[in-house]
Design an enzyme around this catalytic site. Structure first.
Site, PDB file in Angstrom:
ATOM      1  CG  ASP A 151      -9.483   7.203  -1.582  1.00  0.00           C
ATOM      2  OD1 ASP A 151      -9.485   7.652  -0.751  1.00  0.00           O
ATOM      3  OD2 ASP A 151     -10.620   6.391  -1.940  1.00  0.00           O
ATOM      4  CD  GLU A 204      -7.601   6.500   2.868  1.00  0.00           C
ATOM      5  OE1 GLU A 204      -8.174   6.707   3.900  1.00  0.00           O
ATOM      6  OE2 GLU A 204      -7.947   6.188   1.851  1.00  0.00           O
TER       7      GLU A 204
HETATM    8  C1  NOJ Z   1     -11.034   6.938   1.714  1.00  0.00           C
HETATM    9  C2  NOJ Z   1     -11.439   8.114   1.674  1.00  0.00           C
HETATM   10  O1  NOJ Z   1     -10.518   8.979   2.863  1.00  0.00           O
HETATM   11  C3  NOJ Z   1     -12.895   8.354   2.366  1.00  0.00           C
HETATM   12  O2  NOJ Z   1     -13.257   9.706   3.010  1.00  0.00           O
HETATM   13  C4  NOJ Z   1     -13.951   7.805   1.390  1.00  0.00           C
HETATM   14  O3  NOJ Z   1     -15.069   7.794   2.119  1.00  0.00           O
HETATM   15  C5  NOJ Z   1     -13.321   6.290   1.212  1.00  0.00           C
HETATM   16  N1  NOJ Z   1     -12.046   6.238   0.639  1.00  0.00           N
HETATM   17  C6  NOJ Z   1     -14.092   5.975  -0.191  1.00  0.00           C
HETATM   18  O4  NOJ Z   1     -13.702   6.575  -1.198  1.00  0.00           O
END
Ligand code: NOJ
Length: 558
Positions: A220, A283
């Site tokens: 993430d 990500e």
């Molecule tokens: C990225 C995630 O994909 C999203 O859903 C989340 O709100 C943020 N990171 C914060 O953790």
């Protein structure tokens, strides 16, 4: 300690680099299958539906589970209070080990979503850290002294950094007399990755999941783990269009993409690489394909969002493919993503972008392109039945930033793309016997896995056929991509080549039919081998291929 299992070797395709050739399917666990009637999906619900995904179903190669860890749920699982355990809301530790085993038995790898940039403020590390400036957890988070006080005597934050979810990124904590950083919610304090003890604790947790048989990770917001050591203010960008968000008016120079970050990823990968065949994908939190390519390496993929942003337009896709080609070249392996748990679903988004009423036709055509591009496809649960965004009334909203009502604050409600999977047309749709945590779409009585399984013209039938074609053809799985200019403005075409095999893809983005001359693609014959429609037409004797409106045809050179 449960026995570590690997996907049964007779079932696992493509060897240790399976993640280049295979297809990953993202599951949002709260919305997949609810076995205890509380309206929230759980791990047993995923186990119940593994056959939908394995060889006798869609035929994907791996499942990526959005966070499964204990969480107070302020960011619906992305606020983690214990990274090494399973959320009791979703099941038990035993359920998780069974899920890994049962997935492996079906040749499916299991990818976990690691949220390592921040924790929940309920995490034991943060509880200890906020309580005192001394002790082992004191520097686990990014604490800073105020820079002074305002005229009302309120402490002033250390710099101008902003939360992506609105407001300052700094929260004052009276017990320490300091601010802590949170790029997301106040309840999601940012970890201090420059503290070696944080890195050690995180990598220990990673090893723990690998020991339980996990096959890889999605990281993430990985490119913001490291901040500039001095935490300077970001430059403000002058002259932005009115209506641009405060976040977009800053150049995020110091709160992401730091030059020493690739070394950190190298240390993480070294652990993942201890056993061959494990994958990771980062990500990218903001940033284009250039950043994605820079942060990718031989064993590590990085998402880029070009396909999520592109409207349904052949011209846009032509540019996008050319840019991908230029940026990723022959050596860097990209991803192919149309939707995820943060984005409007592709059927709604793409159809709306071109004012097309038939969202199913767009869904079939879009995935026929996605599954024939170069890069690892990541599918998002529900897209295989053409699920659309669900409109959730304000008083039912769960997504925290969407509940924020403030002048000038606009946020797309992510609940819309997180609605439960309709498995059947029955009440509860085979998802739950209770009240679903997010409402179903209005069309769930007719749009379900069961209904589409019986219909060869359905979106799901197209997914099954297209996945099978990709698995069958090395050129589609790992071949080069050369874009062609066949047909008119509304046509996208490209050739994939590998191991002496050539595959031609021709896509008609328009609602009306068209005929495309295949002669410039080189000598055929070009028999059709698949596409968005169950019975694609063959080129005529002079090489003219007739396509229906919104049809993609895949042809093989013989
Ligand atoms: C990225 C995630 O994909 C999203 O859903 C989340 O709100 C943020 N990171 C914060 O953790």
């Amino acid at each position: 300690m449960p026995a570590t299992t690997q996907p049964a070797s007779s079932l696992a395709r493509y060897g240790t680099e399976w993640w280049r050739e295979g297809i990953v399917y993202q599951i949002y666990p709260r919305s997949y299958g609810d076995t205890d009637g509380d309206g929230v999906g759980d791990l047993r619900g995923i186990i119940e539906h593994l056959d939908h995904l394995g060889r006798d179903g869609l035929g994907v190669d791996a499942i990526w589970l959005s966070p499964i860890y204990p969480s107070p749920g302020f960011d619906v699982g992305y606020d983690v209070s214990d990274h090494a355990a399973v959320d009791p809301l979703l099941g038990t530790e035993t359920d998780f080990d069974r899920l890994v085993r049962e997935a492996h038995d079906r040749g499916l790898r299991v990818i976990l979503d690691l949220v390592m940039n921040h924790t929940s403020d309920r995490h034991a590390w943060f509880q200890a850290s906020r309580a005192s400036r001394a002790g082992p957890y004191a520097d686990f988070y990014l604490w800073q002294d105020p820079t002074g006080v305002d005229e009302d005597g309120r402490p002033l934050p250390p710099n101008n950094w902003l939360s992506f979810f609105g407001g300052s990124a700094w929260q004052y904590e009276p017990s320490r007399g300091q601010f802590y950083l949170h790029t997301f919610l106040v309840e999601q304090p940012e970890l201090n990755w420059r503290n070696p003890a944080v890195e050690e604790a995180q990598l220990k947790m990673v090893r723990g999941w690998l020991d339980r048989g996990v096959d890889g990770f999605r990281l993430d917001v990985f490119n913001i783990f490291l901040k500039h050591p001095e935490l300077p203010s970001n430059p403000e960008i002058q002259g932005m269009a009115p209506g641009t968000s405060a976040w977009d008016r800053q150049e995020h120079k110091y709160d992401r993409d730091q030059p020493d970050f690739p070394e950190l990823i190298g240390r993480f990968r070294a652990i993942v690489d201890e056993v061959p065949g494990r994958m990771s994908v980062g990500e990218l939190f903001y940033g284009g394909p250039e950043t994605s390519a820079t942060l990718s390496n031989r064993n590590h993929m990085v998402f880029d969002w070009e396909l999520v942003r592109a409207p349904w337009s052949a011209a846009e896709y032509r540019d996008l493919l050319d840019r991908r080609q230029q940026i990723f070249g022959e050596d860097i392996w990209p991803t192919v993503v149309l939707s995820n748990h943060d984005q409007s679903r592709q059927a709604s988004r793409l159809a709306a972008s071109a004012r097309i009423a038939d969202t199913d036709a767009v869904a079939r055509a879009a995935v026929a392109i996605a599954l024939t591009l170069r890069g690892t496809p990541f599918l998002y649960y529900g897209e295989e039945i053409g699920l659309r965004d669900v409109v959730v009334p304000f008083d039912e909203i769960i997504d925290p930033p969407a509940r924020r009502v403030e002048e000038g604050w606009v946020w797309w409600n992510r609940d819309g793309c997180r609605s439960p999977m309709p498995w059947t047309g029955d009440p509860g749709h085979g998802f739950t016997t209770g009240k679903p945590w997010i409402r179903f779409g209005d069309d769930a009585d007719t749009r379900s896995v069961a209904a589409q399984a019986a219909d060869p013209g359905s979106v799901m039938a197209a997914y099954r056929r297209l996945i099978a074609v990709r698995h069958d053809r090395p050129s589609l799985r790992h071949g080069s991509l050369r874009r062609l200019d066949l047909g008119g403005d509304d046509v996208l075409s490209y050739v994939r080549e590998a191991d002496g095999e050539t595959t031609l893809v021709v896509a008609n983005f328009a609602g009306e039919g068209t005929t495309v001359d295949l002669a410039p693609a080189g000598d055929g014959p070009w028999p059709p081998i698949g596409g968005s429609h169950p019975d694609p037409g063959a080129p005529d004797a002079s090489g003219g291929l007739a396509l229906r409106g919104l049809e993609v045809v895949i042809l093989a050179r013989r």
